[in-house]
Design a protein around this motif. Structure first.
Motif, PDB file in Angstrom:
ATOM      1  N   ARG A  68     -43.710  13.057  -1.921  1.00  0.00           N
ATOM      2  CA  ARG A  68     -45.170  13.350  -2.710  1.00  0.00           C
ATOM      3  C   ARG A  68     -45.027  13.349  -3.968  1.00  0.00           C
ATOM      4  NH1 ARG A  68     -47.621  14.274   2.001  1.00  0.00           N
ATOM      5  NH2 ARG A  68     -46.497  15.312   3.604  1.00  0.00           N
ATOM      6  N   HIS A  69     -44.148  12.617  -4.791  1.00  0.00           N
ATOM      7  CA  HIS A  69     -44.238  12.822  -6.105  1.00  0.00           C
ATOM      8  C   HIS A  69     -45.405  11.882  -6.573  1.00  0.00           C
ATOM      9  CE1 HIS A  69     -41.767   9.090  -4.777  1.00  0.00           C
ATOM     10  NE2 HIS A  69     -42.292   8.666  -5.939  1.00  0.00           N
ATOM     11  N   LEU A  70     -45.703  12.089  -7.841  1.00  0.00           N
ATOM     12  CA  LEU A  70     -46.848  11.063  -8.339  1.00  0.00           C
ATOM     13  C   LEU A  70     -46.386   9.878  -8.581  1.00  0.00           C
ATOM     14  CD1 LEU A  70     -49.573  11.049 -10.051  1.00  0.00           C
ATOM     15  CD2 LEU A  70     -48.387  11.460 -11.993  1.00  0.00           C
ATOM     16  N   ALA A  71     -47.139   8.943  -7.829  1.00  0.00           N
ATOM     17  CA  ALA A  71     -47.046   7.331  -7.958  1.00  0.00           C
ATOM     18  C   ALA A  71     -48.395   6.734  -8.301  1.00  0.00           C
ATOM     19  CB  ALA A  71     -46.650   7.145  -6.573  1.00  0.00           C
ATOM     20  N   GLY A  81     -45.207  -7.592   2.430  1.00  0.00           N
ATOM     21  CA  GLY A  81     -44.002  -8.254   2.949  1.00  0.00           C
ATOM     22  C   GLY A  81     -42.724  -8.235   2.006  1.00  0.00           C
ATOM     23  N   ILE A  82     -42.020  -9.378   1.672  1.00  0.00           N
ATOM     24  CA  ILE A  82     -40.774  -9.088   0.870  1.00  0.00           C
ATOM     25  C   ILE A  82     -41.118  -8.914  -0.600  1.00  0.00           C
ATOM     26  CG2 ILE A  82     -40.794 -11.615   0.188  1.00  0.00           C
ATOM     27  CD1 ILE A  82     -37.836  -9.916   1.597  1.00  0.00           C
ATOM     28  N   LYS A  83     -42.276  -8.982  -0.901  1.00  0.00           N
ATOM     29  CA  LYS A  83     -42.607  -8.445  -2.581  1.00  0.00           C
ATOM     30  C   LYS A  83     -42.582  -6.963  -2.397  1.00  0.00           C
ATOM     31  CE  LYS A  83     -45.234 -12.561  -3.682  1.00  0.00           C
ATOM     32  NZ  LYS A  83     -46.509 -13.285  -4.042  1.00  0.00           N
ATOM     33  N   LYS A  84     -43.314  -6.305  -1.457  1.00  0.00           N
ATOM     34  CA  LYS A  84     -43.317  -4.939  -1.279  1.00  0.00           C
ATOM     35  C   LYS A  84     -41.959  -4.472  -1.082  1.00  0.00           C
ATOM     36  CE  LYS A  84     -45.220  -0.835  -0.557  1.00  0.00           C
ATOM     37  NZ  LYS A  84     -45.370  -0.174  -1.555  1.00  0.00           N
ATOM     38  N   ARG A  85     -41.192  -4.948  -0.540  1.00  0.00           N
ATOM     39  CA  ARG A  85     -39.733  -4.453  -0.138  1.00  0.00           C
ATOM     40  C   ARG A  85     -38.863  -4.437  -1.343  1.00  0.00           C
ATOM     41  NH1 ARG A  85     -37.224  -3.976   4.695  1.00  0.00           N
ATOM     42  NH2 ARG A  85     -35.051  -3.743   4.851  1.00  0.00           N
ATOM     43  N   TYR A  86     -39.230  -5.853  -2.121  1.00  0.00           N
ATOM     44  CA  TYR A  86     -38.366  -5.936  -3.541  1.00  0.00           C
ATOM     45  C   TYR A  86     -38.938  -4.839  -4.629  1.00  0.00           C
ATOM     46  CZ  TYR A  86     -35.797 -10.148  -2.109  1.00  0.00           C
ATOM     47  OH  TYR A  86     -34.980 -11.164  -1.507  1.00  0.00           O
ATOM     48  N   SER A  87     -39.989  -4.421  -4.476  1.00  0.00           N
ATOM     49  CA  SER A  87     -40.849  -3.297  -5.329  1.00  0.00           C
ATOM     50  C   SER A  87     -40.153  -2.007  -4.996  1.00  0.00           C
ATOM     51  CB  SER A  87     -42.214  -3.433  -5.114  1.00  0.00           C
ATOM     52  OG  SER A  87     -42.810  -2.419  -5.537  1.00  0.00           O
ATOM     53  N   ASP A  88     -40.055  -1.905  -3.723  1.00  0.00           N
ATOM     54  CA  ASP A  88     -39.471  -0.419  -3.381  1.00  0.00           C
ATOM     55  C   ASP A  88     -38.119  -0.361  -3.832  1.00  0.00           C
ATOM     56  OD1 ASP A  88     -41.878   0.274  -2.143  1.00  0.00           O
ATOM     57  OD2 ASP A  88     -41.353  -0.268  -0.093  1.00  0.00           O
ATOM     58  N   TYR A  89     -37.404  -1.591  -3.812  1.00  0.00           N
ATOM     59  CA  TYR A  89     -36.025  -1.180  -4.250  1.00  0.00           C
ATOM     60  C   TYR A  89     -35.857  -1.076  -5.641  1.00  0.00           C
ATOM     61  CZ  TYR A  89     -33.907  -3.333   0.142  1.00  0.00           C
ATOM     62  OH  TYR A  89     -33.568  -3.701   1.230  1.00  0.00           O
ATOM     63  N   PHE A  90     -36.886  -1.923  -6.568  1.00  0.00           N
ATOM     64  CA  PHE A  90     -36.710  -1.562  -7.865  1.00  0.00           C
ATOM     65  C   PHE A  90     -37.270  -0.176  -8.139  1.00  0.00           C
ATOM     66  CE2 PHE A  90     -39.156  -1.352 -11.716  1.00  0.00           C
ATOM     67  CZ  PHE A  90     -38.112  -1.989 -12.840  1.00  0.00           C
ATOM     68  N   ILE A  91     -38.136   0.078  -7.701  1.00  0.00           N
ATOM     69  CA  ILE A  91     -38.554   1.789  -7.657  1.00  0.00           C
ATOM     70  C   ILE A  91     -37.442   2.625  -7.650  1.00  0.00           C
ATOM     71  CG2 ILE A  91     -40.194   3.565  -7.058  1.00  0.00           C
ATOM     72  CD1 ILE A  91     -42.346   1.241  -6.670  1.00  0.00           C
ATOM     73  N   ILE A  92     -36.863   2.573  -6.389  1.00  0.00           N
ATOM     74  CA  ILE A  92     -35.791   3.585  -6.168  1.00  0.00           C
ATOM     75  C   ILE A  92     -34.606   3.288  -6.651  1.00  0.00           C
ATOM     76  CG2 ILE A  92     -34.113   3.832  -4.457  1.00  0.00           C
ATOM     77  CD1 ILE A  92     -36.121   3.274  -2.218  1.00  0.00           C
TER      78      ILE A  92
END
Length: 173
Positions: A68-71, A81-92
């Motif tokens: 629930r943090h600011l995003a 798809g895969i772009k969202k997954r890589y984006s999530d990996y990068f953010i984490i």
């Protein structure tokens, strides 16, 4: 890992609520002593300030764990798809790196240097290292939550950093 996360959530929730309750009492006493008694309480002012630091940092860690943090998802919102997954990996990975380097390592260095120099607060005479310990403490919790998010993302059982369920069919596209 789910049981550990629930335990960490419960502990953080209890600490935040308890610190907030004491913070409210300190501020109410400060107002009463200043305007009703005419002699402001110096220790409650300092105690409230320190508690505000702790509640802000621990609350930030708890909020990260609750997704629930600011995003700001202006760039990542439309991804699928895969772009969202890589984006999530990068953010984490970015959250994990910041938490480890800045909060845990840098915060620990600050705490140690402050304790070694013997700096104490003016009114309470509390070692300032204890006040600054909120930084590495919340950093450790953020590292834990980041690892938990990363494991959930890899296994496909968790949510991304913005509380979006992982769509296995969409992630393989």
């Amino acid at each position: 890992m789910n049981r550990i996360t629930n335990t960490v959530d419960t502990i953080l929730k209890t600490v935040v609520i308890s610190v907030f309750a004491v913070l409210v009492v300190c501020v109410v006493w400060q107002v009463l002593s200043r305007y009703v008694l005419g002699t402001p309480s110096t220790f409650t002012d300092e105690l409230a300030r320190f508690m505000f630091i702790w509640i802000g940092l621990i609350g930030a860690a708890y909020t990260l764990g609750q997704r629930r943090h600011l995003a700001i998802d202006l760039l990542t919102g439309p991804l699928t798809g895969i772009k969202k997954r890589y984006s999530d990996y990068f953010i984490i990975a970015a959250i994990l790196t910041f938490s480890l380097l800045i909060m845990v390592y840098g915060g620990s260095q600050l705490v140690m240097k402050t304790l070694i120099t013997g700096q104490v607060s003016p009114a309470l005479r509390v070692p300032m290292g204890y006040v600054y310990a909120a930084i590495p403490f919340s950093g450790v919790v953020m590292v834990y939550y980041s690892i938990e998010m990363l494991v959930g993302l890899i296994k496909g059982t968790g949510t991304g950093p913005n509380d979006q369920p992982i769509d296995h069919d969409d992630a393989q596209a």
